[in-house]
Design a protein around this motif. Structure first.
Motif, PDB file in Angstrom:
ATOM      1  N   LEU A  39       0.822  -1.205   0.000  1.00  9.93           N
ATOM      2  CA  LEU A  39       0.000   0.000   0.000  1.00  9.93           C
ATOM      3  C   LEU A  39       0.855   1.254   0.000  1.00  9.93           C
ATOM      4  N   ASP A  40       1.877   1.235   0.839  1.00 12.06           N
ATOM      5  CA  ASP A  40       2.736   2.406   0.969  1.00 12.06           C
ATOM      6  C   ASP A  40       3.516   2.669  -0.315  1.00 12.06           C
ATOM      7  N   GLU A  41       4.016   1.614  -0.926  1.00 15.23           N
ATOM      8  CA  GLU A  41       4.746   1.773  -2.192  1.00 15.23           C
ATOM      9  C   GLU A  41       3.816   2.276  -3.290  1.00 15.23           C
ATOM     10  N   ASN A  42       2.578   1.783  -3.300  1.00 16.43           N
ATOM     11  CA  ASN A  42       1.608   2.259  -4.290  1.00 16.43           C
ATOM     12  C   ASN A  42       1.274   3.728  -4.073  1.00 16.43           C
ATOM     13  N   ALA A  43       1.190   4.134  -2.797  1.00 11.47           N
ATOM     14  CA  ALA A  43       0.918   5.537  -2.499  1.00 11.47           C
ATOM     15  C   ALA A  43       2.074   6.415  -2.956  1.00 11.47           C
ATOM     16  N   GLU A  44       3.293   5.946  -2.758  1.00 11.84           N
ATOM     17  CA  GLU A  44       4.469   6.704  -3.179  1.00 11.84           C
ATOM     18  C   GLU A  44       4.488   6.899  -4.695  1.00 11.84           C
ATOM     19  N   SER A  45       4.083   5.873  -5.424  1.00  9.59           N
ATOM     20  CA  SER A  45       4.107   5.947  -6.885  1.00  9.59           C
ATOM     21  C   SER A  45       2.840   6.560  -7.461  1.00  9.59           C
ATOM     22  N   GLY A  46       1.828   6.773  -6.601  1.00  8.82           N
ATOM     23  CA  GLY A  46       0.588   7.363  -7.068  1.00  8.82           C
ATOM     24  C   GLY A  46      -0.366   6.362  -7.684  1.00  8.82           C
ATOM     25  N   SER A  47      -0.122   5.075  -7.485  1.00 12.71           N
ATOM     26  CA  SER A  47      -0.967   4.051  -8.105  1.00 12.71           C
ATOM     27  C   SER A  47      -1.945   3.408  -7.112  1.00 12.71           C
ATOM     28  N   GLN A  48      -1.985   3.917  -5.889  1.00 14.46           N
ATOM     29  CA  GLN A  48      -2.916   3.358  -4.902  1.00 14.46           C
ATOM     30  C   GLN A  48      -4.336   3.772  -5.254  1.00 14.46           C
ATOM     31  N   ASP A  49      -5.236   2.816  -5.322  1.00  9.41           N
ATOM     32  CA  ASP A  49      -6.632   3.088  -5.644  1.00  9.41           C
ATOM     33  C   ASP A  49      -7.504   2.397  -4.602  1.00  9.41           C
ATOM     34  N   ASN A  50      -8.094   3.181  -3.704  1.00  6.64           N
ATOM     35  CA  ASN A  50      -8.904   2.629  -2.625  1.00  6.64           C
ATOM     36  C   ASN A  50     -10.384   2.552  -2.966  1.00  6.64           C
ATOM     37  N   ARG A  51     -10.763   3.016  -4.157  1.00  3.38           N
ATOM     38  CA  ARG A  51     -12.187   3.047  -4.489  1.00  3.38           C
ATOM     39  C   ARG A  51     -12.793   1.653  -4.533  1.00  3.38           C
ATOM     40  N   GLY A  52     -11.984   0.656  -4.876  1.00  5.66           N
ATOM     41  CA  GLY A  52     -12.494  -0.704  -4.956  1.00  5.66           C
ATOM     42  C   GLY A  52     -12.899  -1.262  -3.613  1.00  5.66           C
ATOM     43  N   PHE A  53     -12.289  -0.764  -2.534  1.00 10.55           N
ATOM     44  CA  PHE A  53     -12.614  -1.258  -1.197  1.00 10.55           C
ATOM     45  C   PHE A  53     -13.986  -0.787  -0.744  1.00 10.55           C
ATOM     46  N   TYR A  54     -14.514   0.224  -1.413  1.00  6.57           N
ATOM     47  CA  TYR A  54     -15.869   0.693  -1.097  1.00  6.57           C
ATOM     48  C   TYR A  54     -16.873  -0.422  -1.318  1.00  6.57           C
ATOM     49  N   GLY A  55     -16.661  -1.235  -2.353  1.00  8.36           N
ATOM     50  CA  GLY A  55     -17.564  -2.332  -2.651  1.00  8.36           C
ATOM     51  C   GLY A  55     -17.584  -3.374  -1.552  1.00  8.36           C
ATOM     52  N   GLU A  56     -16.448  -3.528  -0.834  1.00 15.15           N
ATOM     53  CA  GLU A  56     -16.403  -4.502   0.243  1.00 15.15           C
ATOM     54  C   GLU A  56     -17.332  -4.102   1.387  1.00 15.15           C
ATOM     55  N   ALA A  57     -17.572  -2.802   1.527  1.00 12.13           N
ATOM     56  CA  ALA A  57     -18.409  -2.327   2.632  1.00 12.13           C
ATOM     57  C   ALA A  57     -19.830  -2.017   2.199  1.00 12.13           C
ATOM     58  N   THR A  58     -20.118  -2.082   0.906  1.00  7.47           N
ATOM     59  CA  THR A  58     -21.459  -1.726   0.435  1.00  7.47           C
ATOM     60  C   THR A  58     -22.070  -2.836  -0.395  1.00  7.47           C
ATOM     61  N   GLY A  59     -21.643  -4.043  -0.181  1.00  6.25           N
ATOM     62  CA  GLY A  59     -22.192  -5.170  -0.906  1.00  6.25           C
ATOM     63  C   GLY A  59     -23.462  -5.651  -0.247  1.00  6.25           C
ATOM     64  N   ASP A  60     -23.424  -6.854   0.306  1.00  7.94           N
ATOM     65  CA  ASP A  60     -24.616  -7.438   0.904  1.00  7.94           C
ATOM     66  C   ASP A  60     -25.064  -6.725   2.170  1.00  7.94           C
ATOM     67  N   VAL A  61     -24.184  -5.943   2.797  1.00  5.46           N
ATOM     68  CA  VAL A  61     -24.586  -5.300   4.048  1.00  5.46           C
ATOM     69  C   VAL A  61     -25.587  -4.187   3.817  1.00  5.46           C
ATOM     70  N   PHE A  62     -25.769  -3.742   2.588  1.00  3.94           N
ATOM     71  CA  PHE A  62     -26.696  -2.650   2.316  1.00  3.94           C
ATOM     72  C   PHE A  62     -28.027  -3.170   1.767  1.00  3.94           C
ATOM     73  N   ASP A  63     -28.468  -4.307   2.254  1.00  5.29           N
ATOM     74  CA  ASP A  63     -29.773  -4.784   1.822  1.00  5.29           C
ATOM     75  C   ASP A  63     -30.715  -4.917   3.010  1.00  5.29           C
ATOM     76  N   GLY A  64     -31.973  -5.321   2.714  1.00  2.00           N
ATOM     77  CA  GLY A  64     -32.982  -5.389   3.753  1.00  2.00           C
ATOM     78  C   GLY A  64     -32.689  -6.431   4.813  1.00  2.00           C
ATOM     79  N   GLU A  65     -32.036  -7.530   4.413  1.00  2.00           N
ATOM     80  CA  GLU A  65     -31.769  -8.591   5.372  1.00  2.00           C
ATOM     81  C   GLU A  65     -30.910  -8.075   6.505  1.00  2.00           C
ATOM     82  N   TYR A  66     -29.902  -7.282   6.171  1.00  2.00           N
ATOM     83  CA  TYR A  66     -29.049  -6.724   7.225  1.00  2.00           C
ATOM     84  C   TYR A  66     -29.844  -5.800   8.131  1.00  2.00           C
TER      85      TYR A  66
END
Length: 300
Positions: free
Chosen positions: A243-270
């Motif tokens: 992560l740190d090396e990616n941040a140094e090079s400017g290639s770190q992309d955290n947008r994909g981790f948003y899906g980990e927190a907004t998948g099945d947990v954002f439905d009625g069952e939860y």
């Protein structure tokens, strides 16, 4: 109306998805995000505390408001998974805004702003100690007025006596890290200032952020990160280094981790499970006479 709806009026409501908060503050206050963070956090941290700290950092750095909320939340999730607190209080990690540039019709243009996670040297040390493979890990800066002697080879040695005259100690000339292994032995890594500055020049954040405000700490982290290449490190350390090396090079992309927190947990069952737990907790609190405080109340 079906029989299920007649028996349970909440059945229809719970099949509908609740809209995902679109702003950073709304995300950090959403109990579903807290539930997702709790799955990743180690025992010594709580989702409420991490959310409060992240919200404080968001308010302290105005440009973070320009970041895509997905990237900011992704950086917070990364902190949760590593068990590190963002901000200057511990120096574990920093969430900083960076402009995202892309080649549009042959010209490089700023197309957005992303939040990126920068690991601090104290965060690296904390991860190393938690790995169970390293007994101790230290990093120190060497100044011109210090006595410093080291040598690699079969008779490896290192001696550093900092000068007691702070006013005349001069410029920083080197940094080094020493790790003692649980099974015995040690490992040393030394970097001269010119080596560190070369890394700084290659960094996308080299002209701002902690490289400018906390150069010594960034130098220590750099030498620790290089030392990790020779140590038996954990999966968390490997991930933090990447992560740190990616941040140094400017290639770190955290947008994909948003899906980990907004998948099945954002439905009625939860929602149905959350309502049940909330009701059960409320009943216990009422029986015990406890006073439930708000999520963002109290000291950090």
């Amino acid at each position: 109306m079906s029989k299920a709806e007649a028996i349970n009026p909440l059945a229809q409501r719970n099949t509908e998805k609740k809209p995902v908060p679109k702003d950073i503050q709304g995300m950090l206050k959403d109990p579903r995000i807290h539930a997702e963070l709790s799955l990743a956090l180690p025992k010594h941290m709580t989702p409420d505390r991490l959310a409060r700290i992240a919200l404080t950092e968001f308010r302290k750095t105005p440009k973070l408001a320009q970041c895509e909320p997905k990237s900011f939340l992704g950086a917070v999730i990364q902190c949760a998974q590593l068990g590190l607190e963002p901000g200057n209080s511990l120096g574990h990690a920093y969430i900083l805004p960076f402009d995202r540039r892309e080649n549009v019709n042959g010209k490089w243009q700023t197309v957005g702003t992303d939040a990126q996670l920068i690991i601090g040297y104290r965060g690296m040390i904390d991860l190393a100690r938690r790995s169970g493979q390293i007994m101790s890990l230290q990093a120190h800066a060497v100044y011109e007025g210090d006595h410093f002697d080291f040598a690699y080879g079969l008779d490896e040695r290192l001696s550093h006596i900092p000068t007691s005259d702070i006013e005349k100690r001069g410029e920083l000339i080197a940094v080094y890290a020493v790790a003692k292994l649980v099974g015995g032995g040690h490992q040393i890594e030394v970097m001269w200032r010119s080596d560190v500055e070369q890394i700084q020049k290659q960094s996308k954040a080299g002209n701002n952020g902690p490289w400018k405000t906390h150069f010594e700490e960034m130098a220590k982290k750099t030498v620790i990160r290089r030392l990790f290449k020779y140590l038996p490190v954990s999966v968390e350390i490997q991930r933090a280094t990447m992560l740190d090396e990616n941040a140094e090079s400017g290639s770190q992309d955290n947008r994909g981790f948003y899906g980990e927190a907004t998948g099945d947990v954002f439905d009625g069952e939860y929602e149905q499970q959350a309502d049940a737990k909330k009701s059960e907790s409320a009943n216990q609190s009422e029986a015990q006479g406890e006073d439930q405080s708000g999520m963002f109340e109290g000291a950090q």
